[in-house]
Design an enzyme around this catalytic site. Structure first.
Site, PDB file in Angstrom:
ATOM      1  N   ASN A  21     -17.519  12.093   6.424  1.00 51.63           N
ATOM      2  CA  ASN A  21     -17.023  12.472   5.107  1.00 51.63           C
ATOM      3  C   ASN A  21     -16.660  13.943   5.001  1.00 51.63           C
ATOM      4  OD1 ASN A  21     -20.009  12.153   5.419  1.00 51.63           O
ATOM      5  ND2 ASN A  21     -20.024  13.417   3.585  1.00 51.63           N
ATOM      6  N   SER A  56     -18.629   1.507  -0.116  1.00 53.71           N
ATOM      7  CA  SER A  56     -18.843   1.885  -1.504  1.00 53.71           C
ATOM      8  C   SER A  56     -17.525   1.825  -2.264  1.00 53.71           C
ATOM      9  CB  SER A  56     -19.410   3.304  -1.554  1.00 53.71           C
ATOM     10  OG  SER A  56     -19.561   3.718  -2.886  1.00 53.71           O
ATOM     11  N   ALA A  57     -17.540   1.211  -3.453  1.00 54.90           N
ATOM     12  CA  ALA A  57     -16.295   0.993  -4.207  1.00 54.90           C
ATOM     13  C   ALA A  57     -15.628   2.294  -4.649  1.00 54.90           C
ATOM     14  CB  ALA A  57     -16.583   0.115  -5.434  1.00 54.90           C
ATOM     15  N   HIS A  58     -16.440   3.283  -5.059  1.00 55.73           N
ATOM     16  CA  HIS A  58     -15.820   4.461  -5.691  1.00 55.73           C
ATOM     17  C   HIS A  58     -15.115   5.382  -4.709  1.00 55.73           C
ATOM     18  CE1 HIS A  58     -18.672   7.938  -4.996  1.00 55.73           C
ATOM     19  NE2 HIS A  58     -19.487   6.951  -4.677  1.00 55.73           N
ATOM     20  N   GLY A 115     -22.965   2.981  -1.542  1.00 56.34           N
ATOM     21  CA  GLY A 115     -23.122   3.320  -0.133  1.00 56.34           C
ATOM     22  C   GLY A 115     -24.555   3.704   0.205  1.00 56.34           C
ATOM     23  N   THR A 116     -25.191   4.449  -0.672  1.00 56.54           N
ATOM     24  CA  THR A 116     -26.555   4.915  -0.408  1.00 56.54           C
ATOM     25  C   THR A 116     -27.510   3.740  -0.277  1.00 56.54           C
ATOM     26  OG1 THR A 116     -26.119   6.986  -1.573  1.00 56.54           O
ATOM     27  CG2 THR A 116     -28.435   6.356  -1.307  1.00 56.54           C
ATOM     28  N   CYS A 142     -22.996  17.172  -1.817  1.00 54.70           N
ATOM     29  CA  CYS A 142     -24.400  17.572  -1.808  1.00 54.70           C
ATOM     30  C   CYS A 142     -24.555  18.969  -1.220  1.00 54.70           C
ATOM     31  CB  CYS A 142     -25.232  16.598  -0.999  1.00 54.70           C
ATOM     32  SG  CYS A 142     -24.619  14.928  -1.056  1.00 54.70           S
ATOM     33  N   THR A 182     -30.288  -8.188 -11.247  1.00 51.92           N
ATOM     34  CA  THR A 182     -29.113  -8.814 -11.849  1.00 51.92           C
ATOM     35  C   THR A 182     -27.835  -8.181 -11.309  1.00 51.92           C
ATOM     36  OG1 THR A 182     -30.388  -9.269 -13.830  1.00 51.92           O
ATOM     37  CG2 THR A 182     -27.981  -9.294 -14.072  1.00 51.92           C
ATOM     38  N   GLN A 186     -16.293   5.917   4.248  1.00 50.34           N
ATOM     39  CA  GLN A 186     -15.054   6.706   4.202  1.00 50.34           C
ATOM     40  C   GLN A 186     -13.843   5.958   4.746  1.00 50.34           C
ATOM     41  OE1 GLN A 186     -14.313   9.759   2.913  1.00 50.34           O
ATOM     42  NE2 GLN A 186     -16.368   9.989   2.071  1.00 50.34           N
TER      43      GLN A 186
HETATM   44  C1  LIG Z   1     -20.119   8.757  -0.475  1.00 53.79           C
HETATM   45  C2  LIG Z   1     -20.768   8.366   0.804  1.00 53.79           C
HETATM   46  C3  LIG Z   1     -21.985   7.669   0.818  1.00 53.79           C
HETATM   47  C4  LIG Z   1     -22.744   7.349  -0.434  1.00 53.79           C
HETATM   48  O1  LIG Z   1     -22.105   6.358  -1.200  1.00 53.79           O
HETATM   49  P1  LIG Z   1     -22.526   6.197  -2.749  1.00 53.79           P
HETATM   50  O2  LIG Z   1     -21.827   4.964  -3.183  1.00 53.79           O
HETATM   51  O3  LIG Z   1     -22.008   7.429  -3.438  1.00 53.79           O
HETATM   52  O4  LIG Z   1     -24.001   6.090  -2.801  1.00 53.79           O
HETATM   53  C5  LIG Z   1     -22.520   7.298   2.033  1.00 53.79           C
HETATM   54  N1  LIG Z   1     -21.893   7.599   3.180  1.00 53.79           N
HETATM   55  C6  LIG Z   1     -20.722   8.253   3.219  1.00 53.79           C
HETATM   56  C7  LIG Z   1     -20.076   8.540   4.527  1.00 53.79           C
HETATM   57  C8  LIG Z   1     -20.123   8.675   2.028  1.00 53.79           C
HETATM   58  O5  LIG Z   1     -18.984   9.349   2.075  1.00 53.79           O
END
Ligand SMILES: *Cc1c(COP(=O)(O)O)cnc(C)c1O
Length: 387
Positions: free
Chosen positions: A151, A199-201, A71-72, A325, A237, A179
């Site tokens: 978030n 973001s996958a996680h 996501g970042t 954070c 890559t 989110q």
């Molecule tokens: C977790 C999050 C991110 C960052 O994603 P990462 O994959 O951890 O870098 C960005 N924006 C929101 C709203 C998030 O909750």
């Protein structure tokens, strides 16, 4: 002690099916998708299949998706990529003070590069008004970036309306949907945005992989330079196992989303009602209805959020005081402060974020432990008036 994880907004466990799909790409199928031999071609095929699955979840075309490290990186690519590509048109970016640090800190960096950033006001639920977006747009505006859902306090923003305002003014619109992807039904066509980060996680995929949707025709410059991967927009890559995992997580989400969303929303409402009814002087942060299915953010008067968190942790219940954070920094959340919540109330906030692994039994355990912990902490608190 059976631990309960209620911090799914920070990260989620990788689902076993996702892990199983990824494993062969660490061992037997280790080719580089940029290689032309058969090892490379089978890796490339897997990456393209993952792209198709993710595109299907988003209602996008496959060639509108680029894979990133999360996501970042997607947020940085969107902001910097548009800013650099359109610097002849203008230097004005519109965003909000409740964005994730990945947007807020990138916007601050762009300000240091000579760009001008407007941080829109938000209401007491943390929501932005499309009318304020309209008023903020100038002939020099190049991008509007408003997150899909927050978030920390869970509020869902009126992104469809905001994107319409931006489009009418000929300005690109980005949304950080980290989110919401995999959690609420979402189509890039219906949202009408030009760029969308995920973001996958955050939806039971692996950490360190994400994607950026870029509507066909959108002008964007990469901020990192190297190979020609991802249509010259993201050098480096491919993280093949991660991308395969992201594709699998997207496939699972598409199938299970409606039922899971209803189930988790019911758990959320049960937990919220239980806390508000069971503990005096508690308030919900964020919008009461228009919020993420799994998000419960509550302020509890006369106790420190940190103390509640540590006491819950001692009982095996893992929650958060806001974003991962801000929890580490012990500063009151920038999100709650922007919503006009007083610093002392922001310090008293606690976030439970429910996910696929949570059940009604988890909610019951919180509703048993939390009132007891709050009573104990309030008895020791100098903030509580006697009598
Ligand atoms: C977790 C999050 C991110 C960052 O994603 P990462 O994959 O951890 O870098 C960005 N924006 C929101 C709203 C998030 O909750």
């Amino acid at each position: 002690m059976q631990r309960i994880y209620l911090d799914n907004a920070a990260t989620t466990p990788t689902s076993p099916e996702v892990l199983a799909a990824m494993l062969p790409y660490f061992t037997d199928l280790y080719g580089n998708p940029s290689s032309i031999h058969s090892f490379g071609q089978e890796a490339k095929e897997a990456v393209e299949k993952a792209r198709d699955r993710l595109a299907a979840l988003l209602g996008a075309r496959s060639d509108e998706i680029i894979f990133t490290s999360g996501g970042t990186e997607s947020d940085n690519t969107a902001l910097m990529g548009i800013a650099y590509a359109l610097k002849d048109k203008g230097n004005h970016i519109i965003t909000t003070p409740v964005e994730h640090h990945a947007i807020v800190e990138t916007a601050r960096f762009m300000e240091k590069q000579g760009y001008r950033v407007t941080y829109l006001p938000v209401d007491r639920y943390g929501a932005v008004s499309p009318d304020d977006v309209r008023k903020a747009i100038t002939p020099r505006t190049i991008l509007v970036s408003v997150m899909h859902a927050n978030n920390e306090m869970g509020t869902i923003q009126p992104v469809t309306e905001i994107a319409r305002v931006a489009r009418e003014a000929g300005v690109y619109c980005h949304t950080d949907a980290v989110q919401t992807v995999g959690h609420i039904p979402l189509s890039v066509k219906e949202l009408g945005v030009d760029l969308l980060s995920l973001s996958a996680h955050k939806f039971n995929g692996p950490k360190g992989v994400g994607a950026l949707y870029i509507r066909k025709g959108t002008r964007l410059l990469p901020f990192a330079h190297g190979g020609e991967q991802e249509r010259n927009l993201r050098a480096g890559t491919h993280n093949v196992p991660g991308i395969v995992g992201l594709g699998k997580a997207a496939e699972i989400a598409q199938k299970s989303l409606p039922a899971e969303m209803a189930r988790i929303t019911a758990l959320r409402d049960c937990l919220t009602r239980g806390i508000l009814d069971g503990i005096k002087n508690t308030y919900i942060n964020g919008h009461p209805q228009s919020r993420l299915p799994g998000n419960v953010n509550i302020s509890i008067d006369f106790v420190e959020g940190e103390s509640v968190l540590l006491n819950l942790d001692l009982e095996g219940i893992c929650a958060s005081t806001g974003s991962a954070c801000s929890s580490a920094s012990l500063e009151p959340s920038h999100v709650l402060l922007a919503m006009g919540i007083a610093p002392e109330k922001a310090h008293c906030s606690i976030r439970f974020s429910l996910g696929a692994q949570n059940t009604g039994a988890d909610v019951d355990r919180v509703l048993e432990a939390l009132p007891r912990i709050v009573t104990k902490l309030r008895a020791m608190s100098p903030l509580v008036k006697p009598g």
